[in-house]
Design an enzyme around this catalytic site. Structure first.
Site, mmCIF file in Angstrom:
data_model
loop_
_atom_site.group_PDB
_atom_site.id
_atom_site.type_symbol
_atom_site.label_atom_id
_atom_site.label_comp_id
_atom_site.label_asym_id
_atom_site.label_seq_id
_atom_site.Cartn_x
_atom_site.Cartn_y
_atom_site.Cartn_z
ATOM 1 N N LYS A 286 -5.700 0.152 -20.776
ATOM 2 C CA LYS A 286 -5.878 0.355 -22.068
ATOM 3 C C LYS A 286 -4.726 0.003 -22.645
ATOM 4 O O LYS A 286 -4.083 -0.984 -22.774
ATOM 5 C CB LYS A 286 -6.330 1.667 -22.237
ATOM 6 C CG LYS A 286 -7.693 2.135 -21.692
ATOM 7 C CD LYS A 286 -8.868 1.348 -21.590
ATOM 8 C CE LYS A 286 -9.916 1.671 -20.904
ATOM 9 N NZ LYS A 286 -9.989 1.787 -19.732
ATOM 10 N N ARG B 209 0.715 -1.197 -0.080
ATOM 11 C CA ARG B 209 0.001 -0.032 0.082
ATOM 12 C C ARG B 209 0.807 1.168 -0.022
ATOM 13 O O ARG B 209 0.275 2.391 -0.207
ATOM 14 C CB ARG B 209 -0.920 0.143 1.056
ATOM 15 C CG ARG B 209 -1.966 1.172 1.234
ATOM 16 C CD ARG B 209 -3.026 0.985 2.228
ATOM 17 N NE ARG B 209 -2.458 0.556 3.454
ATOM 18 C CZ ARG B 209 -2.190 1.864 4.486
ATOM 19 N NH1 ARG B 209 -2.279 2.860 3.989
ATOM 20 N NH2 ARG B 209 -1.747 1.373 5.692
ATOM 21 N N TYR C 124 -14.382 11.681 -20.433
ATOM 22 C CA TYR C 124 -14.692 10.305 -20.226
ATOM 23 C C TYR C 124 -15.997 10.138 -19.236
ATOM 24 O O TYR C 124 -15.941 11.079 -17.913
ATOM 25 C CB TYR C 124 -13.664 9.407 -19.670
ATOM 26 C CG TYR C 124 -13.939 8.030 -18.898
ATOM 27 C CD1 TYR C 124 -14.775 7.042 -19.778
ATOM 28 C CD2 TYR C 124 -13.523 7.868 -17.649
ATOM 29 C CE1 TYR C 124 -15.073 5.941 -19.352
ATOM 30 C CE2 TYR C 124 -13.847 6.661 -17.201
ATOM 31 C CZ TYR C 124 -14.566 5.551 -17.962
ATOM 32 O OH TYR C 124 -14.804 4.249 -17.398
ATOM 33 N N ASP D 265 -5.865 13.632 -18.818
ATOM 34 C CA ASP D 265 -6.157 12.148 -19.077
ATOM 35 C C ASP D 265 -5.371 11.812 -20.336
ATOM 36 O O ASP D 265 -5.987 12.349 -21.314
ATOM 37 C CB ASP D 265 -7.479 11.849 -18.981
ATOM 38 C CG ASP D 265 -7.939 10.319 -19.207
ATOM 39 O OD1 ASP D 265 -6.824 9.453 -19.687
ATOM 40 O OD2 ASP D 265 -8.803 9.922 -18.769
#
Length: 388
Positions: free
Chosen positions: A199, A48, A102, A174
């Site tokens: 992606k 983490r 998006y 983005d």
């Protein structure tokens, strides 16, 4: 060798590799442990905290590809986006968001930001003046997406980045649709670059991940939120992503070529009303795209008004009508029922997203086979419509 002087395929293949000191294997070893010693060590490692061996190695590769000082890897694109936004925003702040974006990011903004006392506004367009008009005294972040999902609008990266710097505002982008192969926003002055690594970085439709790249100063700020939100990625997926990125430049260049050929074909098709692809000279921002992109990308969209899109999807044999994008296989979706389904019809209309818009992610298949698949599907739908 300076990583900035290495070729793209060299960076994808070698940058940030972990050395297998025990067996001298050619690929990075996988360290699955979630528990590491804390005494007599230089680094106290914990998943983490984004500092396990595989996490650190992958982040070096990602930073080099985006010409950044540092990077963090997350469990999804939205984990990266939401963590980065919340790292730079607090109660009383304001963010300017690009109108065309998006649907998941849009949904996060309209459903979550006000809960934390954060105000937001969307631009009317995507020109620099549109962003400047929305800036307020308490604006802390400007957020852009170019090429945008799903209409491939192009925003002036350098212009918006300079506007943000002049106002003391953090700029974010983005960069998913472009990938680091086609576009490097940090070179144009952007502060924070975000990706859905699901992606083009993953590229095989089998990995879910997100990326934040930036200066070390900005990454340190994101890190403080990241360790609290806990959006870290499993070690095996980190290793798989590092493996997948090795072929990213080759894959993306093939997808660029296919998308250009497909856009030219669709632009001449009698059943297609409009094609949205920045590589076409008819695209309103073609020249701007040329000035800031190394390739026009593997994504395009097109309007198919006189063909039942649901039937069109059903009769495709090669192209897969599935959610997500950027895999080696070609895929299509209807944004109104998938990526932008959470937006109201009014907001979709404001963005220019029509009910018969199709988003097309080009894979690496032969272009002739993809064209044949489209032709046979349209012919079948037309035949069914006539017979009905």
């Amino acid at each position: 060798m300076d990583s900035n002087k290495k070729g793209l395929n060299t960076l994808c293949t070698h940058e940030g590799d972990l050395e297998d000191k025990q067996f001298k294997g050619v690929v990075s070893p996988l360290y699955m442990s979630t528990a590491y010693a804390f005494d007599d060590v230089d680094i106290k490692r914990y998943p983490r905290y984004y500092n396990t061996p595989n996490q650190e190695a992958l982040c070096k590769k990602l930073a080099a590809l985006e010409h950044a000082e540092a990077a963090l890897i997350f469990g999804s694109g939205m984990a990266a986006i939401s963590t980065a936004l919340m790292a730079f925003l607090q109660a009383g702040d304001h963010i300017v968001l690009q109108q065309t974006m998006y649907g998941g990011t849009y949904h996060f903004a309209v459903t979550q930001l006000n809960k934390y006392g954060i105000d937001y506004s969307f631009t009317d367009g995507w020109n620099v003046e549109d962003f400047e008009k929305e800036i307020r005294p308490n604006t802390k972040v400007i957020y852009i997406e170019t090429p945008s999902n799903p209409l491939l609008t192009i925003t002036d990266i350098a212009g918006v980045a300079q506007l943000a710097k002049n106002k003391g505002i953090v700029s974010m982008i983005d960069n998913t649709f472009a990938s680091p192969i086609n576009q490097n926003p940090i070179d144009f002055g952007v502060d924070v670059v975000l990706h859905s690594a699901t992606k083009y970085m993953g590229g095989h439709s089998d990995i879910c991940a997100g990326v934040v790249t930036a200066s070390q100063e900005h990454i340190d700020i994101v890190f403080q939120s990241a360790i609290c939100f806990g959006g870290s990625l499993s070690e095996y997926t980190v290793w798989l992503l590092e493996r997948s990125i090795k072929t990213m430049a080759i894959r993306v260049k093939a997808q660029n070529e296919n998308a250009m050929k497909m856009a030219e074909y669709l632009a001449k098709h009698a059943e297609v009303e409009q094609v949205y692809y920045p590589g076409l000279e008819t695209h309103p921002d073609h020249e701007l795209a040329k000035s800031q992109m190394n390739g026009f990308g593997g994504m395009l969209s097109f309007d198919l008004p006189n063909v039942d899109t649901s039937l069109f999807f059903k009769h495709l044999k090669l192209i897969k009508p599935v959610m997500s994008l950027a895999g080696v296989e070609s895929t299509m979706i209807s944004p109104v029922t998938t990526s932008h389904a959470l937006m109201s019809p009014e907001d979709r209309e404001k963005q220019g997203i029509k009910d018969y818009l199709i988003r097309f992610s080009l894979g690496i298949e032969e272009i002739e086979d993809l064209i044949e698949d489209i032709e046979q599907s349209i012919a079948k739908v037309k035949a069914l419509t006539v017979s009905a």
